[in-house]
Structures are given as C-alpha cells and as structure tokens.
Write an enzyme that holds these catalytic residues in place. Structure first.
Site, PDB file in Angstrom:
ATOM      1  CG  HIS A   1      -2.073   0.856   1.254  1.00 57.70           C
ATOM      2  ND1 HIS A   1      -2.408   1.670   0.205  1.00 57.70           N
ATOM      3  CD2 HIS A   1      -2.980   1.133   2.247  1.00 57.70           C
ATOM      4  CE1 HIS A   1      -3.465   2.401   0.549  1.00 57.70           C
ATOM      5  NE2 HIS A   1      -3.834   2.098   1.774  1.00 57.70           N
TER       6      HIS A   1
ATOM      7  CG  HIS B   1      -4.110   0.505  -8.316  1.00 60.03           C
ATOM      8  ND1 HIS B   1      -5.426   0.427  -7.978  1.00 60.03           N
ATOM      9  CD2 HIS B   1      -3.537   1.374  -7.452  1.00 60.03           C
ATOM     10  CE1 HIS B   1      -5.648   1.215  -6.944  1.00 60.03           C
ATOM     11  NE2 HIS B   1      -4.534   1.799  -6.608  1.00 60.03           N
TER      12      HIS B   1
ATOM     13  CG  ASP C   1       3.215   4.490  -4.098  1.00 57.94           C
ATOM     14  OD1 ASP C   1       3.191   5.648  -3.665  1.00 57.94           O
ATOM     15  OD2 ASP C   1       2.585   3.549  -3.591  1.00 57.94           O
TER      16      ASP C   1
END
Ligand code: ACO
Length: 422
Positions: free
Chosen positions: A263, A302, A358
């Site tokens: 996460h 994702h 990210d």
C-alpha cells in the site's frame, strides 16, 4: 433489458430477482433466499463495502474525481487544504468558508508538549517514523478523551481539524527525532506545506523560507494522495470506526494499514528497486527476472486501475518541475526505461499493469531530500483528510458494525485429548 439479476437456489428451485442499483446488487436481499450461504470474497475484490459520495474512481478508464471534480483540474488549480474541505463537506469552500477552515487548521498545528517530549522522544533513535506516527496518533486519543463523543458535531469537527493540522507536526517531529535535530515548532505565518517544510528543515535561520516550487509540488502531491475511495487503509478506518472507537484510534489503525509495502510503503520499495537495478543497462535483465516470478516491478499494478493511474501522469510532470530546482535524480533514467520496457512487454500489457501513483512520487521525495523512511509518512499526511471524510460519512449513514462472515474450513467437532495421550 431489465436492470436486475435473478438468482435461483437449485436445492429448492426458489428464485429471487434483485434490481441492479447504482452498479450493485443488495446482498441483504440475496441472503433472504440463501440463509447460511455466504459470499466468499476474501480480499473484497467484488464487494462494495459502502455507498459513498466522496470519490469516484473508474479504474478501467483511468478516471479519478473528488466530489465530481477531475483530479487533473484539482491538481492544476486547487490546494490541499481546499481539497480536504471538499472531501469533508462535499463542496468546494467559498472564500469566507475557506478563510475559517484555513484559520482553524493553522491554529491547531501544535501538539501537547507531553506528546512531543515524553512520548515521541521516548522512541529509539532509529525508530521508523511511520511507527512513531502510528503510535503517536493512537496516543492522541488519551490527550483528547472527549473525542469519544462522536455524535456531537462540534466535538467531531474539532478532532477532524486537529488531526489534519497535527499530521505535519507529528511527521516532522518523527524525522527530527531520528536525526537528532531539535524539534521545530509550527509557524502560523506559513501556509500548510511551507510550514511542514520549515518544521522538517529549519536549522538556525530565524525564518525558514521554502522554495515556492517545492512547496507547490508538495501541495500537488498532497492533493493527489488525499483520497482514493475504499482502499486498504480507508477500509481499516471505516471498519475500526464502525465499532465507534474514537477518531484517533481509528486513524492510527488506518495509518498502520498504509504502512505496508503493498500500500503506502510501495514508493520506498520503488527507490530500493531502482537503486538495486543501478543502471539502464540492467533494466532488461530485471524485467526478465520479474516475468520469471522473481519479485515484482514495484510501483506497477493496481487492484482497481487497469489503465494508467491518472495520478502517476500528474506526478511525472511534477517530477520535472522539482528537478528544475533540485537537479535531476540519477534514478530517473532507470525509471523511464523501466516504464518504456514494461509498457511494451506483453507480460505487463496483458495483465494491464501500468505505473501507479508510487512509481514517480519516491523520486520527487528523494530529490527534495526526504529520507526514504519518510515516504509513507508523506502519504499519510494528506490521506488523513480522506480517512476522516469516510469516517464521517460512515457515521452519518449510521452504519452497522463491520462484521463479516467466514467459511469454516477447520476440523469437525472432536473430544479434548489430555496432553499425555497426544
Ligand atoms: N510486477 C509484476 N507482476 C505483477 C505486478 C507487478 N508489480 N502486479 C501484479 N502482477 C501480476 C501478478 O503476478 C499476477 O499475475 P498472474 O495472473 O500471472 O498470477 C497478476 O499481475 C495480477 O496480480 P494480483 O497480485 O492478483 O493483483 P492485486 O490486485 O492483488 O495486487 C498490487 C495489486 C498489490 C498493487 C500489485 O499490483 C503489486 O504488488 N504491485 C507492486 C506494489 C505497488 O506498487 N503497490 C502500490 C499500489 S498503489 C497504492 O497503494 C498507493
């Protein structure tokens, strides 16, 4: 064509027709036909756990909107504090509303001296700042015992303000502790991001002046990270909040969920991966290893996006703005090459694996001199507004306590065996 689903229990021949409403079917109606038969969905991949008006995410088409406003427009024109207001109130603030909001947050940035001196300074010097943050958030509940009064709108508002305001103070305090630097008090003359940068980096100068490009870049990153509907940490917030725990305890649980590398910890993993790859000459070999099952391409893939994460696109542009000030990260070329190779490789294309938020955020944070351990903390600072928006929405909906079922797969009943007979 009827917008409904019919389910038939083949054991009894009984059927029930359930309307499809807002893209979902009401499980309570299904279970009337199927008492004692549970929907098996361990990671909630096909379960809508809430009806929510806060954030719209269309992963197939790479769309993200807060309160109907496209993330691209908010990143271009808005500020994190305005977005936090939008998430919590459902509307953008008027100028007068924003003035009150900004004032309230600015004047709640200080943390109790005991939290800082006795609690935060008690951690070992090499404690991970995310561990410090999770624990400090939980500890705040002991400083504000009336926070338990979650049905009082004024009390609720006060805790929301406090949490949003104190996150940067806790984050910077955790960093200063880890490097042995004295704590810097908040400066109420500064905007939200400049104040955070001052608390992070101020040394002996009377006033720390953040570079406006870097302050704005951070603001954009905070906008992009502010909410992402029912992700793992938000689900933790809602589940813990559904027990009517106070908001500090629920936020600590959400922050703990964010800590994990699947996460919020992924941006740290991206930098480690890029550093390990070391050179663009090694990119092809690294991709082959990933395809052979030897690790994952961090910052790719994702659960919900099966398209380019719209936040990754904005972040990529922000990275270039930051590098104008800080100089280019040596890891950028490796990241760009990785992206190019992966986006042209059938392994990643067929699995719809694209860069996520990210993939580039770590490069920006690193260029701004944030240590890697701070990356997830930087994610948590703005996400608290999303967590609180969902917490508030859940309480307003008067949700029942979250309590899933299980499919029992253990031994059948058996008699206790005394230890000498085992
Ligand atoms: N690298 C290589 N292969 C991958 C990756 C990746 N990053 N992500 C998924 N896959 C593959 C899986 O091996 C699987 O292949 P298979 O069908 O041959 O078995 C397939 O793609 C589907 O993957 P799942 O694990 O089922 O996807 P899931 O939705 O459970 O996981 C997750 C999503 C955790 C984000 C995953 O893509 C991942 O681990 N990515 C790397 C870590 C990361 O970047 N996390 C940040 C997420 S964004 C955020 O939280 C802010």
């Amino acid at each position: 064509m009827a917008e409904s689903v019919t389910i038939t229990d083949n054991r009894t021949g009984e059927s029930v027709e359930i309307p499809i409403t807002n893209g979902g079917v009401d499980a309570a109606q299904w279970s009337k036909l199927l008492p004692g038969v549970w929907f098996f969905d361990p990671s909630f991949s096909t379960t809508a756990a809430a009806s929510s008006s806060i954030t719209e995410l269309d992963g197939e088409n790479g769309i993200l909107r807060y309160g109907g406003y496209p993330i691209e427009q908010l990143a271009e024109n808005s500020s994190y504090l305005e977005v936090a207001y939008l998430l919590l109130h459902g509307e953008l603030p008027t100028a007068a509303e924003f003035e009150v909001w900004e004032h309230d947050i600015t004047y709640h940035t200080f943390i109790h001296e005991n939290v800082r001196k006795r609690f935060m300074e008690g951690f070992h010097h090499d404690a991970h700042p995310m561990g410090i943050m999770v624990s400090t958030l939980a500890a705040l509940s002991t400083f504000y015992p009336n926070a338990k009064d979650i049905d009082d709108p004024e009390v609720r508002y006060k805790q929301i303000i406090r949490l949003i305001a104190k996150m940067p103070t806790i984050a910077a305090g955790a960093h200063r502790h880890s490097v042995g630097m004295p704590f810097v008090y908040p400066d109420n003359n500064l905007d939200f991001c400049s104040n955070f940068l001052s608390m992070m980096w101020k040394v002996a100068e009377p006033h720390y002046e953040a570079d406006p490009v870097l302050s704005r870049a951070l603001d954009v990153l905070f906008i992009l990270h502010a909410d992402h509907e029912q992700n793992c940490s938000t689900t933790a917030m809602r589940v813990v909040g559904s027990s009517h725990a106070d908001p500090y305890s629920a936020t600590a649980a959400a922050a703990a969920a964010l800590y994990g590398p699947r996460h919020g910890g992924a941006n740290e993993a991206v930098i480690r991966m890029l550093t390990e790859i070391g050179s663009i000459d090694n990119v092809e070999a690294f991709i082959s290893d990933v395809k052979a099952g030897k690790g994952r391409l961090q910052g790719f893939g994702h659960r919900v996006y099966k398209n380019y994460d719209p936040r990754a696109k904005i972040i990529k542009q922000t990275a270039y703005d930051v590098f104008e000030v800080t100089g280019k990260s040596p890891l950028l070329d490796i990241a760009l090459k990785l992206e190019e190779v992966a986006l042209n490789d059938d392994y990643f294309v067929s699995r719809k694996l694209y860069p996520n938020v990210d993939f580039y955020s770590g490069l920006i944070y690193q260029a701004m001199d944030f240590p890697m351990e701070m990356f997830t903390v930087l994610f948590a600072i703005p996400r608290v507004s999303g967590w609180l928006a969902h917490w508030q929405e859940m309480l307003d909906q008067n949700s029942r306590i979250a309590r899933p079922r299980q499919l029992y797969a253990g031994p059948a009943v058996r008699d206790y065996v005394p230890v000498e007979a085992r």
